[in-house]
Enzyme design. Structure first.
Site, short mmCIF file in Angstrom:
data_model
loop_
_atom_site.label_atom_id
_atom_site.label_comp_id
_atom_site.label_asym_id
_atom_site.label_seq_id
_atom_site.Cartn_x
_atom_site.Cartn_y
_atom_site.Cartn_z
N HIS A 140 -26.39 -37.89 3.25
CA HIS A 140 -24.97 -37.86 2.91
C HIS A 140 -24.39 -36.60 3.53
CE1 HIS A 140 -21.40 -37.35 0.33
NE2 HIS A 140 -21.56 -38.59 -0.10
N ASP A 217 -31.31 -33.50 -2.70
CA ASP A 217 -30.11 -34.19 -3.15
C ASP A 217 -30.57 -35.32 -4.06
OD1 ASP A 217 -27.94 -35.83 -3.52
OD2 ASP A 217 -27.40 -36.00 -1.41
N GLN A 220 -28.53 -39.86 -6.25
CA GLN A 220 -28.81 -41.28 -6.42
C GLN A 220 -30.15 -41.55 -7.09
OE1 GLN A 220 -26.66 -43.64 -5.90
NE2 GLN A 220 -25.09 -42.54 -4.73
N LYS A 243 -21.89 -39.82 -11.56
CA LYS A 243 -22.76 -40.93 -11.12
C LYS A 243 -23.77 -41.33 -12.19
CE LYS A 243 -22.45 -39.79 -6.18
NZ LYS A 243 -21.58 -40.91 -5.78
N CYS A 383 -20.03 -41.82 3.62
CA CYS A 383 -20.29 -40.40 3.90
C CYS A 383 -21.66 -40.21 4.56
CB CYS A 383 -20.18 -39.55 2.65
SG CYS A 383 -18.54 -39.55 1.91
#
Length: 428
Positions: A140, A217, A220, A243, A383
């Site tokens: 991303h 990251d 997700q 999220k 993104c």
């Protein structure tokens, strides 16, 4: 919240959980498959925020009056709750505005160290010309551009681990790239485009062997998988509240305690200092040294309520539900003539997410047609322009589910995509 039986999360469970989400409960015909962009919020989260603002609102770490003291306790209790959810100590969790801010915090703090700030303790972070930062082609933009900027400021070289034609990381290239000059390895736990899960253990082992820091990251993964940052062995990890059923305007940075306390601060100002003169300042230990200014108190309390909700449902149950959903999304969509699903195909594990391309149709047109049928999906490059470019497409349509997603909703999506293929096929 709705009480669930002890068995694995089932389709009936997902349907029952939907009743806990006011927007979903009030929109029975909405097929919301854009959880990867932002999650819907259960009433428990909305109530927690509202209750604090109506009955407990005050500045934290500042006032000596009862209301301020109680607000501070609730704020720090929220930190402990969220930290425990990802396997961290509360001193290792920094509140940020979002995950993008968390990654930028690490990158800019390393930049400050590279400029000579932080004293001897910060020496381990300093980058010089010729040092290397390694990312992946999956990233991303939030886990790419901050490192591009850090490389430009320090003279370091940015390298990336490429993906193959299916979008899988080429680990033989990772072994070649991560070496003696590598100082930082930054990568996503789960691809926000492909839904596939990174080989974290192998990447961390390569980084450790090179003496490099790892930055994960986890946007997700934390909402969809059981995540223990200590067990993963990463040095830093970023995730976002909105999220994972929580409010917007809040994210978190995990950092190993000794590293956070050695990093020079990024944002400076009130509430992160011990002593200030007209010439200099001394800073608090982590996490407060990275929390300058007024903090997102109501949002932190809301995020803790979201964590409590996810924990009550059970992250292993959610993960199993979404793994089956992701496999079904990928295989059923790939089985439609004229549809290409991006990323490795089953049985490669993925979360409940799939991005796809329809021959002869732009993703925005697909999204509009699906929206006309009450199906909310994400369209565009998500993104992640470099990944789309590598896979030979400019944009894709992404369907992403969560703990409330039912079999009926997947059926509606597949029917909508089949209708889109027929419609655009006739136009061609």
């Amino acid at each position: 919240m709705t009480e669930l039986p002890p068995a694995a999360l089932s389709d009936d469970d997902a349907r029952a959980l939907r009743a806990d989400f006011p927007l979903l409960a009030g929109s029975p015909d909405l097929v919301y498959l854009d959880w990867g962009a932002t999650s819907q919020k259960p009433a428990a989260v909305l109530d927690a925020e509202r209750s604090f603002l109506e009955h407990g609102n005050a500045a934290v770490h500042r006032g000596a009056h009862r209301l301020a003291s109680e607000a501070t306790l609730r704020f720090e209790d929220a930190r402990a709750t969220v930290a425990a959810f990802v396997g961290a100590d509360e001193e290792e969790l920094v509140w940020t505005a979002n995950a993008t801010a968390a990654i930028n915090l690490v990158a800019y703090a390393i930049g400050n160290a590279s400029a000579g700030r932080g004293g001897a303790e910060a020496d381990r972070f300093r980058l010089a010309a010729g040092d290397e930062i390694v990312v992946t082609e999956l990233e991303h933009h939030a886990n790419l551009i901050p490192w591009q900027e850090l490389a430009a400021r320090t003279g370091a070289v940015l390298r990336y681990i490429p993906v193959d034609d299916d979008g899988a990381l080429r680990m033989e290239e990772a072994e070649r790239l991560i070496g003696a000059r590598t100082r930082v390895v930054a990568f996503s736990h789960v691809s926000n485009v492909l839904g596939t899960i990174a080989p974290v253990e192998r990447l961390v082992a390569l980084a450790r062997a090179a003496g490099a820091l790892t930055v994960l990251d986890a946007c997700q993964s934390v909402p969809h998988l059981p995540v223990d940052v200590r067990a993963l062995g990463v040095d830093f990890a970023a995730f976002s509240g909105h999220k994972m059923l929580g409010p917007t305007g809040i994210g978190a940075l995990y950092g190993r305690g000794e590293l956070l306390n050695a990093l020079p601060p990024f944002l400076t100002g009130g509430s992160m200092i011990t002593t200030v003169t007209m010439e200099a300042a001394e800073y608090l230990p982590a996490p407060q040294r990275f929390e300058a200014g007024t903090q997102p108190v109501a949002q932190a309390i809301g995020l803790a309520a979201a964590v409590d909700y996810l924990s009550a449902v059970g992250m292993p149950r959610i993960a199993a539900h979404e793994a089956a959903m992701g496999e079904q999304l990928a295989s059923r969509l790939a089985g439609i003539d004229g549809v290409r699903v991006l990323g490795p195909q089953p049985p490669v594990p993925r979360v409940g997410l799939a991005s796809f391309v329809v021959d002869g149709a732009h993703a925005h047109d697909i999204g509009q047609l699906l929206d006309d049928r009450g199906i909310a999906v994400r369209v565009g490059h998500h993104c992640a322009q470099p990944l789309h470019r590598r896979l030979g497409v400019t944009a894709s349509t992404r369907a992403s589910g969560s703990l409330t997603t039912t079999q009926d909703e997947l059926d509606v999506l597949v029917g909508g995509v089949e209708a889109a293929v027929r419609f655009f096929g006739r136009r061609a």
